[in-house]
Write a protein that holds these residues in place. Structure first.
Motif, PDB file in Angstrom:
ATOM      1  N   LYS A 167       9.732   8.679  44.318  1.00 44.10           N
ATOM      2  CA  LYS A 167       9.812   7.215  44.246  1.00 44.10           C
ATOM      3  C   LYS A 167       8.555   6.645  43.601  1.00 44.10           C
ATOM      4  N   ARG A 168       7.393   7.159  43.974  1.00 43.25           N
ATOM      5  CA  ARG A 168       6.124   6.687  43.390  1.00 43.25           C
ATOM      6  C   ARG A 168       6.057   7.016  41.909  1.00 43.25           C
ATOM      7  N   LEU A 169       6.485   8.193  41.532  1.00 42.77           N
ATOM      8  CA  LEU A 169       6.444   8.584  40.122  1.00 42.77           C
ATOM      9  C   LEU A 169       7.312   7.666  39.265  1.00 42.77           C
ATOM     10  N   LEU A 170       8.450   7.275  39.769  1.00 42.26           N
ATOM     11  CA  LEU A 170       9.340   6.398  39.026  1.00 42.26           C
ATOM     12  C   LEU A 170       8.769   4.987  38.921  1.00 42.26           C
ATOM     13  N   ASN A 171       8.036   4.570  39.943  1.00 42.59           N
ATOM     14  CA  ASN A 171       7.420   3.246  39.937  1.00 42.59           C
ATOM     15  C   ASN A 171       6.121   3.192  39.156  1.00 42.59           C
ATOM     16  N   HIS A 176       1.922  12.447  29.936  1.00 40.04           N
ATOM     17  CA  HIS A 176       3.319  12.514  29.519  1.00 40.04           C
ATOM     18  C   HIS A 176       3.881  11.165  29.096  1.00 40.04           C
ATOM     19  N   VAL A 177       3.097  10.112  29.240  1.00 45.47           N
ATOM     20  CA  VAL A 177       3.562   8.761  28.908  1.00 45.47           C
ATOM     21  C   VAL A 177       2.684   8.194  27.806  1.00 45.47           C
ATOM     22  N   GLY A 178       3.291   7.923  26.651  1.00 43.25           N
ATOM     23  CA  GLY A 178       2.537   7.387  25.526  1.00 43.25           C
ATOM     24  C   GLY A 178       2.717   5.896  25.345  1.00 43.25           C
ATOM     25  N   ALA A 179       3.521   5.289  26.188  1.00 36.97           N
ATOM     26  CA  ALA A 179       3.769   3.845  26.121  1.00 36.97           C
ATOM     27  C   ALA A 179       3.282   3.191  27.402  1.00 36.97           C
ATOM     28  N   ALA A 180       3.175   1.886  27.387  1.00 31.43           N
ATOM     29  CA  ALA A 180       2.810   1.141  28.591  1.00 31.43           C
ATOM     30  C   ALA A 180       4.095   0.859  29.365  1.00 31.43           C
ATOM     31  N   ASN A 186      13.781  14.112  30.687  1.00 35.99           N
ATOM     32  CA  ASN A 186      12.813  14.405  29.626  1.00 35.99           C
ATOM     33  C   ASN A 186      13.124  13.629  28.354  1.00 35.99           C
ATOM     34  N   GLY A 187      14.382  13.339  28.108  1.00 35.72           N
ATOM     35  CA  GLY A 187      14.721  12.490  26.977  1.00 35.72           C
ATOM     36  C   GLY A 187      14.109  11.107  27.115  1.00 35.72           C
ATOM     37  N   CYS A 188      14.117  10.591  28.327  1.00 32.81           N
ATOM     38  CA  CYS A 188      13.495   9.286  28.566  1.00 32.81           C
ATOM     39  C   CYS A 188      11.985   9.349  28.352  1.00 32.81           C
ATOM     40  N   PHE A 189      11.366  10.447  28.796  1.00 36.74           N
ATOM     41  CA  PHE A 189       9.926  10.590  28.570  1.00 36.74           C
ATOM     42  C   PHE A 189       9.604  10.612  27.079  1.00 36.74           C
ATOM     43  N   GLN A 190      10.421  11.260  26.291  1.00 43.37           N
ATOM     44  CA  GLN A 190      10.149  11.387  24.867  1.00 43.37           C
ATOM     45  C   GLN A 190      10.515  10.137  24.068  1.00 43.37           C
ATOM     46  N   ARG A 191      11.466   9.357  24.553  1.00 43.81           N
ATOM     47  CA  ARG A 191      11.959   8.201  23.814  1.00 43.81           C
ATOM     48  C   ARG A 191      11.438   6.890  24.417  1.00 43.81           C
ATOM     49  N   SER A 192      11.893   6.560  25.589  1.00 43.51           N
ATOM     50  CA  SER A 192      11.497   5.291  26.205  1.00 43.51           C
ATOM     51  C   SER A 192      10.016   5.263  26.541  1.00 43.51           C
ATOM     52  N   MET A 193       9.456   6.414  26.917  1.00 48.22           N
ATOM     53  CA  MET A 193       8.035   6.505  27.243  1.00 48.22           C
ATOM     54  C   MET A 193       7.193   6.884  26.026  1.00 48.22           C
ATOM     55  N   ASN A 194       7.858   7.232  24.932  1.00 51.82           N
ATOM     56  CA  ASN A 194       7.147   7.693  23.730  1.00 51.82           C
ATOM     57  C   ASN A 194       6.115   8.753  24.096  1.00 51.82           C
ATOM     58  N   GLY A 195       6.535   9.682  24.973  1.00 47.56           N
ATOM     59  CA  GLY A 195       5.582  10.661  25.485  1.00 47.56           C
ATOM     60  C   GLY A 195       6.051  12.093  25.325  1.00 47.56           C
ATOM     61  N   LYS A 196       5.686  12.916  26.314  1.00 49.81           N
ATOM     62  CA  LYS A 196       5.959  14.348  26.262  1.00 49.81           C
ATOM     63  C   LYS A 196       6.807  14.758  27.460  1.00 49.81           C
ATOM     64  N   GLU A 201      10.399  22.812  35.890  1.00 44.84           N
ATOM     65  CA  GLU A 201      10.187  23.336  37.244  1.00 44.84           C
ATOM     66  C   GLU A 201       8.997  22.689  37.945  1.00 44.84           C
ATOM     67  N   SER A 202       8.429  21.667  37.352  1.00 39.37           N
ATOM     68  CA  SER A 202       7.249  21.032  37.935  1.00 39.37           C
ATOM     69  C   SER A 202       7.600  20.289  39.222  1.00 39.37           C
ATOM     70  N   GLU A 203       6.606  20.092  40.076  1.00 33.89           N
ATOM     71  CA  GLU A 203       6.847  19.353  41.316  1.00 33.89           C
ATOM     72  C   GLU A 203       7.199  17.903  41.020  1.00 33.89           C
ATOM     73  N   GLU A 204       6.703  17.377  39.889  1.00 31.21           N
ATOM     74  CA  GLU A 204       7.016  15.994  39.532  1.00 31.21           C
ATOM     75  C   GLU A 204       8.501  15.854  39.164  1.00 31.21           C
ATOM     76  N   MET A 205       9.009  16.769  38.359  1.00 31.01           N
ATOM     77  CA  MET A 205      10.423  16.730  38.007  1.00 31.01           C
ATOM     78  C   MET A 205      11.286  16.867  39.253  1.00 31.01           C
ATOM     79  N   LYS A 206      10.941  17.822  40.103  1.00 29.85           N
ATOM     80  CA  LYS A 206      11.733  18.052  41.314  1.00 29.85           C
ATOM     81  C   LYS A 206      11.668  16.854  42.253  1.00 29.85           C
TER      82      LYS A 206
END
Length: 300
Positions: free
Chosen positions: A70-74, A83-87, A131-141, A146-151
């Motif tokens: 929940k915190r990661l999404l917020n 992993h986030v290249g946008a604001a 991950n598509g959202c990270f690369q597109r909407s977040m303009n990131g990586k 398998e990371s704890e953040e993804m899980k």
């Protein structure tokens, strides 16, 4: 501004930041309920889904993981800066922590994937969608699958599904629609933007940060905005989001003070204005819609 009104305004901003730009809980009122339906028979009501209160997370065996998701999404930009290249935060677009109809809710995300997506031209799972959202909407990586953040983020989405069986979905609309035959007028859209949007997103689309530097309202164009590969870079897709979720407001009825301020034409005009402003490129665009046809409002 009086001291009282200043404190109230500060409290409102703090609440918006904490909740991803909107209150996720209908305080003092019954929680919203939606029908459960079979995936292959959307007209058949088979049960009821109730949006859960976040206080119920403490009763889950993996409560710590769900709260972290929940915190990661917020707070995506602050917690995952590599992993986030946008604001942007995930909940810059998924309204009120993914609980609002027509505001890109997460409620069905856990059961909706894997499935074949037209843009990818193949089957993708939930990890790939995130991950598509990270690369597109977040303009990131992308994140390690398998990371704890993804899980953790998936754990929050699974909790939000409230154990809905895999062959069922909650009858809640992910997005609204607008008349895609309308011809956009970006000049008129610019006037609407400055009248209805600039107070939060800035005169130059730069967004708004709080005193700590954390993003409150995301930029709609420029180097810190989503790139041209994001869904919101498309005129009609952005217009549908804008019509049903913006301009944002505070009210005492429902989960979110939003929508039904702009007409279809208003939304299409203002979306045409801000989607065609300068924004980062997306190199992966060459792989999109391999099986065609490409949407008419695609930026490339």
């Amino acid at each position: 501004m009086s001291k009282l009104s200043g404190r109230v305004a500060g409290a409102v901003i703090a609440a918006l930041v904490a909740a991803g730009c909107g209150s996720p809980e209908p305080v003092g009122r019954a929680a919203a309920q939606y029908d459960l339906v079979l995936v292959d028979d959307a007209n058949r009501r088979i049960g009821t889904y109730t949006i859960p209160q976040d206080t119920a997370i403490v009763d889950e065996p993996n409560a710590e993981q769900i709260f972290y998701g929940k915190r990661l999404l917020n707070e995506t930009e602050r917690l995952l800066p590599d992993h986030v290249g946008a604001a942007m935060n995930c909940n810059s677009c998924h309204i009120a922590q993914g609980k609002i109809p027509l505001g890109d809710p997460y409620i069905n995300s856990f059961n909706f994937y894997p499935r074949v997506m037209p843009r990818a031209g193949r089957e993708i799972d939930l990890e790939a969608r995130i991950n598509g959202c990270f690369q597109r909407s977040m303009n990131g990586k992308p994140l390690d699958r398998e990371s704890e953040e993804m899980k953790a983020m998936i754990a929050y989405m699974e909790w939000l599904s409230q154990n809905t069986p895999r062959d069922q979905l909650v009858d809640i609309a992910n997005a609204g629609t607008v008349d895609a035959s309308l011809v956009p007028d970006p000049v008129r859209g610019e006037r609407i933007y400055h009248a209805q949007c600039a107070a939060c997103h800035g005169d130059n689309g730069e967004g708004l940060r709080d005193s700590r530097g954390d993003i409150v309202f995301p930029p709609l164009w420029g180097d810190e905005s989503f790139n041209i590969g994001a869904g919101l870079a498309r005129t009609y897709k952005a217009a549908a989001f804008v019509k049903y979720n913006m301009p944002m407001g505070i009210q005492t009825v429902g989960l979110w003070g939003h929508g039904n301020v702009l007409s279809d034409q208003d939304a299409v005009d203002v979306a045409e204005f801000f989607t065609h402003k300068p924004r980062p490129d997306f190199p992966g665009k060459v792989n999109d819609w391999p099986n065609g046809p490409k949407p008419k409002d695609a930026r490339y």
